[in-house]
Structure formats: structure tokens, C-alpha cells
Design an enzyme around this catalytic site. Structure first.
Site, PDB file in Angstrom:
ATOM      1  N   PRO A   1       7.764  -6.416  -4.342  1.00  0.00           N
ATOM      2  CA  PRO A   1       8.656  -5.421  -4.961  1.00  0.00           C
ATOM      3  C   PRO A   1       9.705  -4.806  -4.046  1.00  0.00           C
ATOM      4  O   PRO A   1      10.609  -4.138  -4.528  1.00  0.00           O
ATOM      5  CB  PRO A   1       7.677  -4.342  -5.436  1.00  0.00           C
ATOM      6  CG  PRO A   1       6.533  -4.417  -4.479  1.00  0.00           C
ATOM      7  CD  PRO A   1       6.395  -5.873  -4.162  1.00  0.00           C
ATOM      8  N   TYR A   2       9.593  -5.010  -2.738  1.00  0.00           N
ATOM      9  CA  TYR A   2      10.526  -4.369  -1.803  1.00  0.00           C
ATOM     10  C   TYR A   2      11.282  -5.420  -0.996  1.00  0.00           C
ATOM     11  O   TYR A   2      10.913  -6.599  -0.975  1.00  0.00           O
ATOM     12  CB  TYR A   2       9.772  -3.445  -0.851  1.00  0.00           C
ATOM     13  CG  TYR A   2       9.107  -2.273  -1.519  1.00  0.00           C
ATOM     14  CD1 TYR A   2       9.832  -1.388  -2.318  1.00  0.00           C
ATOM     15  CD2 TYR A   2       7.738  -2.042  -1.372  1.00  0.00           C
ATOM     16  CE1 TYR A   2       9.220  -0.313  -2.936  1.00  0.00           C
ATOM     17  CE2 TYR A   2       7.120  -0.960  -1.983  1.00  0.00           C
ATOM     18  CZ  TYR A   2       7.873  -0.102  -2.771  1.00  0.00           C
ATOM     19  OH  TYR A   2       7.261   0.961  -3.382  1.00  0.00           O
TER      20      TYR A   2
ATOM     21  N   LYS B   1      14.600  -3.079  -6.187  1.00  0.00           N
ATOM     22  CA  LYS B   1      15.982  -2.681  -5.923  1.00  0.00           C
ATOM     23  C   LYS B   1      16.959  -3.415  -6.833  1.00  0.00           C
ATOM     24  O   LYS B   1      18.001  -2.863  -7.217  1.00  0.00           O
ATOM     25  CB  LYS B   1      16.311  -2.976  -4.461  1.00  0.00           C
ATOM     26  CG  LYS B   1      17.769  -2.798  -4.084  1.00  0.00           C
ATOM     27  CD  LYS B   1      18.034  -3.246  -2.657  1.00  0.00           C
ATOM     28  CE  LYS B   1      19.505  -3.157  -2.318  1.00  0.00           C
ATOM     29  NZ  LYS B   1      19.796  -3.607  -0.937  1.00  0.00           N
TER      30      LYS B   1
ATOM     31  N   TYR C   1      17.013   7.486   3.472  1.00  0.00           N
ATOM     32  CA  TYR C   1      17.469   6.403   4.340  1.00  0.00           C
ATOM     33  C   TYR C   1      18.831   6.719   4.950  1.00  0.00           C
ATOM     34  O   TYR C   1      18.979   6.802   6.172  1.00  0.00           O
ATOM     35  CB  TYR C   1      17.579   5.088   3.554  1.00  0.00           C
ATOM     36  CG  TYR C   1      16.276   4.422   3.196  1.00  0.00           C
ATOM     37  CD1 TYR C   1      15.858   3.267   3.840  1.00  0.00           C
ATOM     38  CD2 TYR C   1      15.472   4.906   2.171  1.00  0.00           C
ATOM     39  CE1 TYR C   1      14.675   2.621   3.499  1.00  0.00           C
ATOM     40  CE2 TYR C   1      14.288   4.274   1.813  1.00  0.00           C
ATOM     41  CZ  TYR C   1      13.897   3.136   2.483  1.00  0.00           C
ATOM     42  OH  TYR C   1      12.720   2.515   2.126  1.00  0.00           O
TER      43      TYR C   1
ATOM     44  N   HIS D   1      15.727  -3.595  10.322  1.00  0.00           N
ATOM     45  CA  HIS D   1      15.140  -2.359   9.793  1.00  0.00           C
ATOM     46  C   HIS D   1      13.624  -2.383   9.933  1.00  0.00           C
ATOM     47  O   HIS D   1      13.031  -1.416  10.445  1.00  0.00           O
ATOM     48  CB  HIS D   1      15.537  -2.194   8.327  1.00  0.00           C
ATOM     49  CG  HIS D   1      15.047  -0.922   7.700  1.00  0.00           C
ATOM     50  ND1 HIS D   1      15.801   0.224   7.671  1.00  0.00           N
ATOM     51  CD2 HIS D   1      13.878  -0.618   7.084  1.00  0.00           C
ATOM     52  CE1 HIS D   1      15.119   1.189   7.070  1.00  0.00           C
ATOM     53  NE2 HIS D   1      13.944   0.697   6.701  1.00  0.00           N
ATOM     54  N   GLU D   2      12.992  -3.468   9.486  1.00  0.00           N
ATOM     55  CA  GLU D   2      11.533  -3.516   9.538  1.00  0.00           C
ATOM     56  C   GLU D   2      11.033  -3.539  10.977  1.00  0.00           C
ATOM     57  O   GLU D   2       9.996  -2.942  11.292  1.00  0.00           O
ATOM     58  CB  GLU D   2      11.012  -4.727   8.756  1.00  0.00           C
ATOM     59  CG  GLU D   2      11.466  -4.805   7.306  1.00  0.00           C
ATOM     60  CD  GLU D   2      11.262  -3.523   6.520  1.00  0.00           C
ATOM     61  OE1 GLU D   2      10.323  -2.766   6.826  1.00  0.00           O
ATOM     62  OE2 GLU D   2      12.047  -3.268   5.589  1.00  0.00           O
TER      63      GLU D   2
ATOM     64  N   GLY E   1       0.768  -1.237   0.000  1.00  0.00           N
ATOM     65  CA  GLY E   1       0.000   0.000   0.000  1.00  0.00           C
ATOM     66  C   GLY E   1       0.793   1.278   0.000  1.00  0.00           C
ATOM     67  O   GLY E   1       0.273   2.322  -0.399  1.00  0.00           O
TER      68      GLY E   1
END
Length: 624
Positions: free
Chosen positions: A291-292, A579, A405, A320-321, A161
Site C-alpha cells: 500500500p505504500y 497514494k 513530510y 527516503h527509506e 505494521g
């Protein structure tokens, strides 16, 4: 040094404590009405009327690749306001009614490219409305055929989203500054399991029509881009008392092994910056078309399988997440001009978790890779490019992730180095605590630093806070990483550059960060013979580490190395992470008559397997 802040006076807030969950979480989150907090990517007018809760009741139709059902919205509005404006992009609205079932008039406005269309509902005095609708061709949703999954027997659905794609399947006010609680009832074919970014309320209910119904609730107000769904042939494996992982059955053991440090990461994060406030921390390892690298959906982080290397060398992604559970999910950028407040703060936090779990050497090396990304970006676009400021006003040309980032992370590293880690950590903890479940802006964090961190004028001048946030380039006080982090690797790269000397014994012992550094430091222009020798000595084409394999394939394509084309094609067929995918197609397209036919042939085969996020980027390269 104390500065009075007026931001609290400009909040439109209703902060009743919730009946369940974190007692500090407001059931109705405040919004910001300052000019810098306004979001030009939404049609909503939240200062007049805004959504506070969404209750979804949806059916998943895999044959027609469609969701359909209803969304019941709770709304608060100023007295006399009789219209609420929602975001919609391609939704088919069947009807809208109030709590008593009375039909309400509505209008779908003109389409604006990149935003969809406003959905204006004449609600009168109603503060609860129900929208019956369906969504097909939704950019947020990717429907995978069975053959696109690891199991090959059942279809799969996943959503993405961020930033403004959820309006393609949920009618709401789709802006990060308009936080909303939500609940959902989702039905799917009985052979499939549904997960969402909310806590599962009950065991799934078996229905009479060969389907099952799953129910979820998020009782804490979140930015609407964080509402996420996945459905497929997936199974669960526990990792710890409050963590676990979902994936397709064939991948579950590898995923659980790679994620074995998750519970320790949660403990480390709490030690750094306070309680984890979301209950559980589960993850789902998705098919490779995601996609990420990851998406920080609360209680259900979405992960790419490309992080699975077999040695936990790429689990900085998980750190990170997880860190987003504080920076991004707990305190959220009010709009996307301040996305560094999500990503830059999180990247700093990620590195601190890595240091706690894996040691200072690995943390320093990963930070050095990030700094190299900043330098590469600045060298490409120039130190004065407006897009290299952390705060990026609307219409600023983006220059890539290295700013929001990596520059964001080095801003905080620099501040930490000047004021000391203890003071810095105390400040960042109070930032999370005092702004929990609220939106924020660059102006707010600057004011908070000046009020709660900076001790005097001399220190303020040394920190250069405003320059870091609002000016392009890197301030001269940046805390540059030390040369020691990669001294051995840089020496090896220098030797290879000079006479193609390769120390294969050292390569075998290096960390993934060291290998990535070496591949980034060796010459960009090489002969086929040199590339063949490099591949043969280091077994690059057979690497199980996707970060390293990508760097090798990008180098090979930039040098028209024909022998690596089959491996590149296989990689682009199996991996949908933008990426990796976008730079490889770019490298091929840059090679003119050699690379462009290869790129077009591969993309014609792989495009349908990529998420809309990836297709949107690659379409412009290959078909533009």
C-alpha cells in the site's frame, strides 16, 4: 544560547550495553514519561511494566491465512507491579505461562475501535512470559494467492505494521516509544523463502514436514511497528558489500538495475550524518498490492514496484527509506502526534542524499514539487487549520502528508539557510548521536535546537522555531524554492494554457520532476479533444513512469475522458499503492453519475487485491 533541559531527568532507563552489534546501542532502550510523550494509541502502561524483548516462534499457514505459535516476552517492571498490559487486536489467545510453564491468568478487555483491546496478564513476580496464540484476518498481513503474484505459482505474504497494525499479529506493547529487541523462528512451506526486518542468523533448516525454518534477530531496540515479514517465491541479488535486493525472480534484474545507486547512497548518507548502524541495508521489491511507496523496516526496506521506471528517476523513494535509518529508526517519534520527527526530518535528509548522488538541479526540483504540495494543501484547508502544525495533538483532523513530510522538510531547510549548512549538519549529526535508539518529542527537538544550535536571542527570533513546530500554516521566514528550478517548464505550461502549444522535444528531454511539474501546472478543466491531443503528443497513457501516469489518469478522470477509462482500470487493477489508488477513486466518485458507476465496478473487481490499509481508505469513498 544555552537552555537547561529536564528531559533527561524524566527518562525511565536501563542502558546496559549489548553483547553484540553496535556498542552504543542500549539493550534496553529508555522511554519517555513526559506528558507529551504519552501514547493514547496503546493500552500499555510502560512506566509500570514494559516489554523489552520479543521472541517469536510462528508457523505460516497459507491455506488458512493464519500465523500461529508463541511469543515469549521479556518484561521489566517496578517492584510490586504484578500485571503487564499488552496490545491485542483480534488475536486468539490459547494460553499464557511463565518461564517455568506455570499458567498465568489473563483477561482480554473491551474492544476500542481503532485500538483493539487490552490484554492484561497477571504475571506476579515473573518477568518472562510466553503467549501461545494465533492470528487470522490480521490487518497487518496480506496473503496473496498465486495468481496475484508475478510468478503465478506460489502464494505470498507481506506485512505492514505502521502505525498500530502489528498488534493484529504480535502480542506486545505496540507503541513507537516502547522500543524492543526481538528474535524470530518462522516456518513456511519449503518452496517459499522468508525475510524479516532483522538479520538472518543461519541458513534455513529443512524440516521433516515439507517446511523450512528461518531464524532472525534484531539486537537493537526498535519501535514495534518496524517488525516486518515477507514470504514468497523470492530471490536475492547483491548490490554492494552491505546491500542487496530481494524480489520475485521475474523482477530481480529490473529491480537491481533501478537500485544500482544504493551503495553510493549509503556512503553519501554516512558522509552527511554519521555511521550507518544497522549492519546491512537490504530491500525487497514487493508485489504491487503493497500500500505504500516504501516502508523503512530496518535492514529490509519494503518497496513498491511502482518506483521502477527504468531510468532511476524515482529513486528519491530509496533515498527516503534509507534516510529513515537515522530519522525514524534510530531516533523515533515517541507517539504519532510527532510523526514529523520521522517523516519531515527524513524528507529533508532524502533531499540531501539526492543532491549528493544526482546533483543540485534534481534536488531543487524535487524540493520545489514538495513545496507545491504544501501550498496546495494550505489552499485547500486554510492556513489556520490546526492540522497544518507539525506537532499534531490527538483528535487533530489530519490534512495529508504535505505537512508532516514536506512542511517538516522545509522547516529544516529554512533553519539550514539561516544558520548555514556546516552548523546545521553538525547539529543534526549530534541529534542523531545523542538520541540514538531512543524516542523523541517535538519539545525535545526544540530544546535541543535551543541548546545546541541557536547562538543568541537575535538568531532565535529569526528562526521562529516554536512557530514552525506548534503553529499552523507556514511562517513568513520559510525558505521558498527559487523560480529557476522550473522556469522552462512553467513557461511551457503557460504556453499550453494559453493556446495549447506543446513542445514535445523539450518534454522528451525533461526529468521526471519536470514532467510532473508540467502535468500539475496545466489547466484542470480540459475538453476531450485537448486531452486526446495531449495524450497523443506525449504518449501519456503508455508512460512507464507511474508518477507521471498517475497524474495523467487523475486529470483524465477529473474531466470525464472516456478514452482513458481502460488505462485507468488497468492501472487500478495492477497497482495497490494508496497514494495512487485513493485519488483515482476519489476523482471518479466526484464525477457523479458518470464516474461513480465506473468506480464501483472497478472496485468490486480490485478490492480483494488491495492491502487493508488501502481498502480502509477507499471503502469510505466508494461504499461510504
Amino acid at each position: 544560547m544555552r537552555f537547561l533541559s529536564a528531559f533527561s531527568l524524566l527518562l525511565l532507563a536501563a542502558c546496559n550495553p549489548p553483547e553484540t552489534g553496535d556498542p552504543s546501542a542500549p539493550k534496553v532502550a529508555p522511554i519517555l514519561t513526559t506528558e507529551d510523550a504519552r501514547d493514547d494509541q496503546t493500552f500499555a502502561e510502560p512506566e509500570k511494566a514494559r516489554v523489552t524483548h520479543i521472541d517469536l516462534d510462528l508457523d505460516l499457514d497459507f491455506e488458512r491465512e493464519m500465523v500461529s505459535g508463541s511469543a515469549m516476552l521479556d518484561i521489566i517492571a517496578d517492584k510490586g507491579v504484578d500485571t503487564v498490559i499488552l496490545d491485542s487486536d483480534g488475536l486468539k489467545i490459547d494460553s499464557i505461562s511463565d518461564a517455568d510453564g506455570k499458567p498465568l491468568q489473563y483477561k482480554v478487555g473491551d474492544i476500542v475501535e481503532g485500538k483493539g483491546a487490552p490484554l492484561s496478564v497477571e504475571m506476579g513476580d515473573a518477568r518472562e512470559i510466553t503467549i501461545t496464540y494465533s492470528a487470522s484476518d490480521a490487518a497487518a498481513l496480506q496473503w496473496l494467492a498465486p495468481e496475484q503474484t508475478a510468478g503465478g505459482k506460489h502464494p505470498y505474504l507481506l506485512s505492514q505494521g505502521q502505525a498500530t497494525l502489528n498488534r493484529t499479529w504480535i502480542p506486545t506493547q505496540d507503541s513507537p516509544g516502547i522500543r524492543q529487541t526481538w528474535s524470530a523462528r518462522i516456518t513456511a512451506p519449503e518452496e517459499l523463502t522468508v525475510v524479516m526486518s532483522g538479520l538472518s542468523e543461519d541458513d534455513p533448516e529443512t524440516l521433516d514436514d515439507g517446511r523450512r525454518a528461518f531464524t532472525f534477530e534484531m539486537d537493537k531496540p526498535v519501535a514495534p511497528y518496524l517488525i516486518a515479514i515477507a514470504a514468497g517465491d523470492i530471490v536475492f541479488k547483491e548490490l554492494g558489500p552491505r546491500s542487496g535486493v530481494w524480489s520475485e525472480p521475474s523482477m530481480i534484474d529490473a529491480a537491481a538495475s533501478e537500485l544500482a545507486d544504493t551503495e553510493a547512497m549509503i556512503d553519501a548518507a554516512e558522509k552527511l550524518y554519521g555511521d550507518y548502524r544497522w549492519g546491512r541495508y537490504d530491500m525487497i521489491v514487493l508485489p504491487p498490492s503493497f500500500p505504500y511507496g516504501g516502508m523503512e523496516n530496518p535492514v529490509m526496506t519494503f518497496l513498491t514496484p511502482t518506483f521502477i521506471a527504468g531510468d532511476r528517476s524515482l529513486t528519491g523513494l530509496v533515498a527516503h527509506e534509507l534516510a529513515h535509518s537515522w530519522s525514524g529508526n534510530l531516533v523515533t517519534n515517541a507517539n504519532w502526534t510527532d510523526s514529523w520527527l520521522n517523516e519531515g526530518v527524513t524528507s529533508y535528509f532524502e533531499n540531501r542524499i539526492v543532491e549528493e548522488i544526482y546533483g543540485k538541479k534534481r534536488a531543487d526540483q524535487e524540493a520545489a514539487l514538495s513545496f507545491a504540495a504544501i501550498e496546495e494543501t494550505l489552499a485547500e484547508v486554510g492556513n489556520d487549520a490546526p492540522g497544518t502544525a507539525l506537532h499534531q495533538p490527538a483528535n487533530t483532523d489530519p490534512v495529508g502528508s504535505a505537512i508532516v513530510y514536506d512542511k517538516g522538510a522545509f522547516f529544516l531547510r529554512t533553519v539550514e539557510g539561516i544558520v548555514g549548512r556546516d552548523r546545521f549538519d553538525a547539529w543534526l549529526t549530534q541529534w542523531f548521536d545523542n538520541h540514538a535508539f531512543q524516542p523523541a518529542t517535538s519539545a525535545m527537538i526544540l530544546a535541543d535546537m535551543e541548546e545546541n544550535l541557536v547562538k543568541d536571542e537575535a538568531e532565535a527570533e529569526k528562526l521562529k522555531l516554536r512557530e514552525w513546530i506548534y503553529e499552523p500554516g507556514l511562517p513568513d521566514n520559510v525558505a521558498r524554492p527559487g523560480a529557476a528550478a522550473f522556469a522552462e517548464v512553467d513557461a511551457a505550461a503557460k504556453a499550453f494554457t494559453a493556446d495549447r502549444t506543446l513542445d514535445t522535444a523539450s518534454w522528451a528531454k525533461w526529468t521526471s520532476a519536470e514532467r510532473q511539474r508540467f502535468l500539475a501546472k496545466i489547466p484542470r478543466k480540459m475538453s476531450n479533444a485537448d486531452l486526446a491531443a495531449l495524450d497523443d503528443a506525449l504518449s501519456l497513457s503508455g508512460s512507464g513512469n507511474n508518477e507521471e501516469l498517475f497524474l495523467w489518469l487523475e486529470l483524465a478522470m477529473q474531466n470525464r475522458y472516456e478514452a482513458a477509462v481502460p488505462t485507468t482500470e488497468k492501472f487500478l487493477t495492477e497497482v495497490g499503492r494508496r497514494k495512487f489508488v485513493a485519488p483515482l477513486f476519489e476523482a471518479l466518485m466526484d464525477q457523479g453519475s458518470w464516474g461513480q458507476p465506473i468506480a464501483k465496478r472497478i472496485y468490486a473487481k480490485t478490492r480483494s487485491g488491495y492491502h487493508a490499509v488501502t481498502r480502509g481508505t477507499v471503502d469510505a469513498m466508494v461504499n461510504g
